[in-house]
Design an enzyme around this catalytic site. Structure first.
Site, PDB file in Angstrom:
ATOM      1  N   HIS A 364      36.220 -15.034  -9.654  1.00  0.00           N
ATOM      2  CA  HIS A 364      36.116 -15.758  -8.386  1.00  0.00           C
ATOM      3  C   HIS A 364      37.342 -16.627  -8.160  1.00  0.00           C
ATOM      4  O   HIS A 364      37.811 -16.778  -7.034  1.00  0.00           O
ATOM      5  CB  HIS A 364      34.857 -16.615  -8.380  1.00  0.00           C
ATOM      6  CG  HIS A 364      33.642 -15.821  -8.728  1.00  0.00           C
ATOM      7  ND1 HIS A 364      32.499 -16.369  -9.223  1.00  0.00           N
ATOM      8  CD2 HIS A 364      33.426 -14.490  -8.652  1.00  0.00           C
ATOM      9  CE1 HIS A 364      31.621 -15.411  -9.443  1.00  0.00           C
ATOM     10  NE2 HIS A 364      32.159 -14.264  -9.109  1.00  0.00           N
ATOM     11  N   ARG A 471      35.256 -11.062   3.984  1.00  0.00           N
ATOM     12  CA  ARG A 471      34.352 -10.880   2.831  1.00  0.00           C
ATOM     13  C   ARG A 471      33.367 -12.042   2.794  1.00  0.00           C
ATOM     14  O   ARG A 471      33.709 -13.129   2.341  1.00  0.00           O
ATOM     15  CB  ARG A 471      35.154 -10.861   1.534  1.00  0.00           C
ATOM     16  CG  ARG A 471      36.049  -9.653   1.318  1.00  0.00           C
ATOM     17  CD  ARG A 471      36.766  -9.803  -0.018  1.00  0.00           C
ATOM     18  NE  ARG A 471      37.334  -8.573  -0.503  1.00  0.00           N
ATOM     19  CZ  ARG A 471      38.641  -8.265  -0.447  1.00  0.00           C
ATOM     20  NH1 ARG A 471      39.493  -9.106   0.095  1.00  0.00           N
ATOM     21  NH2 ARG A 471      39.077  -7.125  -0.955  1.00  0.00           N
ATOM     22  N   ARG A 507      31.876  -8.391   6.911  1.00  0.00           N
ATOM     23  CA  ARG A 507      31.222  -7.450   5.992  1.00  0.00           C
ATOM     24  C   ARG A 507      30.018  -8.171   5.405  1.00  0.00           C
ATOM     25  O   ARG A 507      30.144  -9.296   4.924  1.00  0.00           O
ATOM     26  CB  ARG A 507      32.187  -7.056   4.879  1.00  0.00           C
ATOM     27  CG  ARG A 507      31.510  -6.244   3.789  1.00  0.00           C
ATOM     28  CD  ARG A 507      32.489  -5.742   2.775  1.00  0.00           C
ATOM     29  NE  ARG A 507      32.791  -6.745   1.767  1.00  0.00           N
ATOM     30  CZ  ARG A 507      33.634  -6.540   0.759  1.00  0.00           C
ATOM     31  NH1 ARG A 507      34.271  -5.402   0.652  1.00  0.00           N
ATOM     32  NH2 ARG A 507      33.861  -7.471  -0.129  1.00  0.00           N
ATOM     33  N   GLU A 606      33.663   3.535   0.521  1.00  0.00           N
ATOM     34  CA  GLU A 606      34.134   3.130  -0.807  1.00  0.00           C
ATOM     35  C   GLU A 606      33.694   4.103  -1.889  1.00  0.00           C
ATOM     36  O   GLU A 606      34.038   3.928  -3.053  1.00  0.00           O
ATOM     37  CB  GLU A 606      33.598   1.732  -1.151  1.00  0.00           C
ATOM     38  CG  GLU A 606      34.022   0.685  -0.148  1.00  0.00           C
ATOM     39  CD  GLU A 606      33.455  -0.681  -0.459  1.00  0.00           C
ATOM     40  OE1 GLU A 606      34.154  -1.463  -1.120  1.00  0.00           O
ATOM     41  OE2 GLU A 606      32.307  -0.967  -0.044  1.00  0.00           O
ATOM     42  N   ASN A 629      40.133  -0.095  -2.856  1.00  0.00           N
ATOM     43  CA  ASN A 629      40.016  -0.601  -4.235  1.00  0.00           C
ATOM     44  C   ASN A 629      38.875   0.108  -4.958  1.00  0.00           C
ATOM     45  O   ASN A 629      39.024   0.579  -6.084  1.00  0.00           O
ATOM     46  CB  ASN A 629      39.738  -2.106  -4.250  1.00  0.00           C
ATOM     47  CG  ASN A 629      40.742  -2.890  -3.435  1.00  0.00           C
ATOM     48  OD1 ASN A 629      41.843  -2.409  -3.206  1.00  0.00           O
ATOM     49  ND2 ASN A 629      40.366  -4.074  -2.988  1.00  0.00           N
ATOM     50  N   ASP A 630      37.733   0.144  -4.281  1.00  0.00           N
ATOM     51  CA  ASP A 630      36.600   0.822  -4.902  1.00  0.00           C
ATOM     52  C   ASP A 630      36.755   2.338  -4.817  1.00  0.00           C
ATOM     53  O   ASP A 630      36.507   3.050  -5.779  1.00  0.00           O
ATOM     54  CB  ASP A 630      35.287   0.388  -4.231  1.00  0.00           C
ATOM     55  CG  ASP A 630      34.741  -0.889  -4.871  1.00  0.00           C
ATOM     56  OD1 ASP A 630      34.732  -0.952  -6.114  1.00  0.00           O
ATOM     57  OD2 ASP A 630      34.360  -1.811  -4.138  1.00  0.00           O
ATOM     58  N   ARG A 640      38.605  -0.481 -11.960  1.00  0.00           N
ATOM     59  CA  ARG A 640      39.647  -1.334 -11.379  1.00  0.00           C
ATOM     60  C   ARG A 640      39.824  -2.642 -12.136  1.00  0.00           C
ATOM     61  O   ARG A 640      40.776  -3.378 -11.919  1.00  0.00           O
ATOM     62  CB  ARG A 640      39.338  -1.617  -9.892  1.00  0.00           C
ATOM     63  CG  ARG A 640      38.067  -2.402  -9.672  1.00  0.00           C
ATOM     64  CD  ARG A 640      37.636  -2.395  -8.213  1.00  0.00           C
ATOM     65  NE  ARG A 640      37.989  -3.626  -7.537  1.00  0.00           N
ATOM     66  CZ  ARG A 640      37.515  -3.986  -6.342  1.00  0.00           C
ATOM     67  NH1 ARG A 640      36.682  -3.197  -5.685  1.00  0.00           N
ATOM     68  NH2 ARG A 640      37.862  -5.114  -5.793  1.00  0.00           N
ATOM     69  N   CYS A 677      41.253  -1.093   4.297  1.00  0.00           N
ATOM     70  CA  CYS A 677      41.327  -2.528   4.006  1.00  0.00           C
ATOM     71  C   CYS A 677      41.436  -2.847   2.514  1.00  0.00           C
ATOM     72  O   CYS A 677      41.269  -3.994   2.117  1.00  0.00           O
ATOM     73  CB  CYS A 677      40.140  -3.270   4.614  1.00  0.00           C
ATOM     74  SG  CYS A 677      38.562  -2.800   3.900  1.00  0.00           S
TER      75      CYS A 677
HETATM   76  C1  PEP Z   1      37.689  -2.396  -1.508  1.00  0.00           C
HETATM   77  O1  PEP Z   1      36.883  -1.976  -2.336  1.00  0.00           O
HETATM   78  O2  PEP Z   1      38.779  -1.853  -1.259  1.00  0.00           O
HETATM   79  C2  PEP Z   1      37.395  -3.631  -0.755  1.00  0.00           C
HETATM   80  C3  PEP Z   1      38.156  -4.026   0.236  1.00  0.00           C
HETATM   81  O3  PEP Z   1      36.337  -4.372  -1.181  1.00  0.00           O
HETATM   82  P1  PEP Z   1      36.401  -5.360  -2.430  1.00  0.00           P
HETATM   83  O4  PEP Z   1      37.815  -5.403  -2.922  1.00  0.00           O
HETATM   84  O5  PEP Z   1      35.894  -6.661  -1.944  1.00  0.00           O
HETATM   85  O6  PEP Z   1      35.474  -4.679  -3.381  1.00  0.00           O
HETATM   86 MG    MG Z   2      34.872  -2.819  -2.396  1.00  0.00          MG
END
Ligand code: PEP
Ligand code: MG
Length: 747
Positions: A364, A471, A507, A606, A629-630, A640, A677
């Site tokens: 966090h 977020r 989101r 995702e 990212n996911d 990740r 994103c």
């Molecule tokens: C992602 O997964 O790319 C995303 C934007 O969400 P987070 O990084 O909050 O999991």
């Molecule tokens: Mg994500």
């Protein structure tokens, strides 16, 4: 322990104290001490080895070995018995040292005639300073009492080393906390910063490790522990009924504060001649040494609890509060072992940089640091023991490197880097109000990611066209209890006010996996990233989702609204979530509240499965945002959060780009708005490739908008697309080399 050995030990410490009080210089003092110890312990040899750098020990003083070996004999960490003591941080007690495993003969010392060996680490709060050794000709194992006595002496030596009692010539005797140090950690947030150290938790300094009167020390210890117990009870009374996790930590505190074993060990240390604070610190050091060897997460947490409790006890005993009277420097770089998101937010944007000894990329604190665009280095080993308040420090968040007390050449090179970045910033500022239109005439929409009110000022400053990802979990993470609907609604409304009509995509709560709410019962899942998270939690336990949807709708006060659901893996989930939205809308209408004049309901893509969802899904969803990212972690099956694998697969891998292209095509066929994103949207080279694959909306950290716009304005996407296709046809695994080559030629 017999009375006899007790008083022997105290006698030795008294003699040590007298030696310390004398006005001899560092080397002479050390010589005197080795003589004293050998004499008191009845051994022929006593030697002190200190670290001259992080890996090398140097013989700094000896009674019994050849004097010419002093400052000549060196060994690496782990080498020989001395190196083993240093490496493992525990005692080595051998009756027949020359035949012991790992023994290394140092001919210049003349130690071949000594048989028995007892080595104890000289360490302070987990920081390794050196090794104290006694040796004798007689082949015997040292008794538990003797080992204990030597450990007590080593503890005093550690305190004295910290206080600079042995400063002399050469690296091993150089003054502590004065040399320049380079610490390699991991990048948590890019950017470079120069400033001065601000310790989040100032270190307690123990100036009186040896005590005259053990009875007095015992009384001091008991009184301090009583005060500690009362304060823990008070904290518990204040916390009970609230934050379950905090209560659990406090329960552990109470257990330790009442632990007979802990108390008994400290009492024993005092009876050996240590002061109450030195006794607390000796046990704290031992716990820290254990911490380094424990892998079990639960045990590590408990050892951390004991460490925190020991700090509290030390502060009570020494009267040194967390407020040392030091003033926050004008350019503070925060140093901490770890820090919570709420504490970090309290410092806010006043910080120039953050360096954490622990932490993780998805913690966090890292999320908040990113939101505030403060350079962050995590896993910076030894930083809390090396740094002193006010030290000059340079943080390289790009490389994950920290220069503490840097020398002139480092300062000059680092300032050049900062100046170059500042120049680039000027360039980005000059194109802030221009569109991201490429050489081939395509315009890419650049939005920013946000999650805190603190992010919103960047909306005007960065040139972002809106917020492509808000977020919402950050508002939940920085609190220690579940926020109320009215609170959330007020925050969301302020976000819309600050956006001044620009689009904001909220989101819904994405918790689970790496984002665990402090007040939520943790779920022990074998694979949290693949577990019960995000919309899965929202649909199974809809209370929070309903509350949040209502807060969002109410915040709109009739204004247009965009809401998306995270981690949707199949059409059914989207349908169920949308149904919740419709019910929430209906409820608002019945209650007579204004509803958004226009409501867009989207989903995050995702999981690879959603790329292959039925056409109906694509037709029904108002917009899709690729959470790279996911998506990438599932596409390549590479966690990740796992340092070993997280950089293993390139985003510009042809398989991934082809996969993204498929999503672009499906969205085009169904006329579904698409954006990206994930973090890659903010990386210039990745961003131009995403644009070349047909993605027309990118959402990123505010600080990335300038660099991404700059590169987009100079690129021909059609040309780049051909380069990508050619590389793919040539069988390249990643198109990066070809793309880099092309971009270099373009500029
Ligand atoms: C992602 O997964 O790319 C995303 C934007 O969400 P987070 O990084 O909050 O999991
Ligand atoms: Mg994500």
């Amino acid at each position: 322990m017999t009375d006899g050995t007790e008083s022997e030990s105290r006698k030795l410490l008294r003699r040590l104290r007298n030696a310390m009080a004398g006005d001899s210089a560092g080397q002479a003092r050390l010589d005197e001490i080795t003589h004293l110890i050998a004499d008191s312990m009845g051994t022929e040899v006593c030697s002190v080895y200190l670290f001259r750098d992080a890996e090398t020990l140097e013989l700094c003083a000896t009674e019994g070995l050849k004097p010419e070996a002093v400052h000549q004999t060196r060994m690496r960490m782990g080498e020989g018995l001395v190196g083993r003591v240093a490496k493992v941080g525990t005692v080595v007690n051998e009756a027949d040292a020359p035949s012991a495993k790992g023994f290394r003969y140092m001919p210049e010392t003349g130690e071949e005639i000594y048989s028995s060996f007892l080595g104890v680490p000289i360490q302070r709060l987990g920081e390794k300073l050196g090794v104290l050794v006694v040796q004798s000709k007689q082949a015997r194992e040292f008794s538990a009492d003797e080992v204990y006595a030597l450990e007590v002496v080593a503890m005093v030596l550690a305190e004295m080393t910290e206080l600079g009692a042995f400063v002399g010539e050469g690296a091993a005797l150089s003054a502590r906390h004065q040399q320049s140090v380079l610490i390699r950690g991991t990048s948590g947030q890019e950017g470079a910063a120069e400033g001065h150290v601000w310790l989040h938790e100032p270190r307690v300094v123990v100036t009186n490790p040896i005590a005259e009167d053990p009875h007095n020390e015992l009384t001091r210890l008991h009184e301090a522990v009583d005060t500690l117990r009362i304060s823990v009870d008070q904290m518990l009374a204040g916390a009970s009924g609230g934050d379950a996790d905090q209560v659990q930590v406090l329960e552990a505190y109470r257990m330790f504060a009442n632990s007979k074993g802990w108390m008994r060990r400290m009492e024993e240390d005092i009876s050996r001649g240590l002061s109450a604070e030195a006794a607390v610190e000796k046990e704290q050091s031992a716990a820290r040494a254990r911490l380094g060897q424990v892998n079990d997460a639960y045990l590590r947490d408990r050892l951390h609890d004991l460490d925190d409790l020991s700090n509290r006890l030390l502060r009570i005993l020494t009267g040194q509060g967390t407020d040392t009277g030091a003033e926050l420097p004008a350019d503070p770089i925060l140093i901490a072992r770890n820090i919570g998101p709420a504490e970090l937010l309290d410092y806010g944007r006043s910080l120039k940089g953050i360096v954490l000894e622990e932490g993780s990329v998805g913690s966090h604190a890292a999320i908040v640091a990113r939101a505030l665009a403060i350079p962050l280095v995590i896993h910076a080993g030894r930083i809390t023991t090396e740094a002193l308040n006010g030290n000059h420090i340079m943080v390289d968040g790009d490389q994950g490197i920290v220069h503490l007390r840097p020398d002139d050449t480092v300062v000059a090179a680092f300032r050049d880097k900062i100046a170059m970045q500042a120049k680039a910033q000027e360039r980005y500022a000059s194109i802030r109000d221009k569109s991201a239109t490429t050489k081939c005439g395509k315009t890419i929409s650049l939005l920013m990611n946000a999650g805190l009110m603190a992010d919103l000022p960047s909306l005007q400053g960065s040139g972002a066209e809106g917020v492509g990802l808000f977020r919402t979990e950050l508002q939940f993470l920085v609190r220690n209890k579940m926020p109320k609907r009215s609170e959330l609604s007020a925050i969301y409304s302020r976000v819309l006010d600050a956006a001044q009509g620009k689009r904001v995509v909220f989101r819904t709560l994405d918790i689970g996996s790496d984002k665990v709410l402090p007040y939520m019962k943790p779920n022990d899942e074998p694979n949290p990233a693949l577990g019960w998270r995000a919309i899965r939690v929202g649909l199974d336990k809809p209370g929070v989702l309903r509350m949040q949807l209502q807060a969002l709708l109410r915040a709109s006060k009739g204004r247009p609204m965009s809401i998306m659901f995270p981690f949707v893996a199949q059409y059914e989930e989207f349908k169920a979530a949308k149904w919740e939205m419709e019910k929430a809308l209906e409820r608002e209408r019945i209650l007579g509240h204004a509803v958004p004049e226009h409501l867009e309901v989207g989903a995050m893509l995702e999981t690879p499965s959603l790329a292959f969802a039925p056409d109906r899904f694509y037709e029904e969803v108002d917009f899709l945002s690729i959470g790279g990212n996911d998506l990438k972690q599932f596409f390549f099956a590479a966690d990740r959060e796992n340092e070993r694998v997280r950089r293993r697969y390139d985003t510009l891998n042809v398989s991934f780009l082809t996969f993204l292209e498929g999503i672009v095509k499906r969205c085009a066929a169904s006329n579904t708005a698409l954006s990206f994103c994930g973090e890659d949207a903010g990386r210039p080279v990745e961003a131009v490739c995403l644009a070349a694959m047909g993605i027309r909306t990118l959402s990123m950290r505010p600080a990335s908008i300038g660099p991404v716009k700059n590169i987009l304005r100079g690129v021909d996407l059609d040309g780049l697309r051909k380069v990508i296709e050619t590389a793919n046809m040539n069988g390249d695994q990643s198109v990066r080399p070809a793309v880099m080559d092309y971009l270099r030629k373009q500029t």
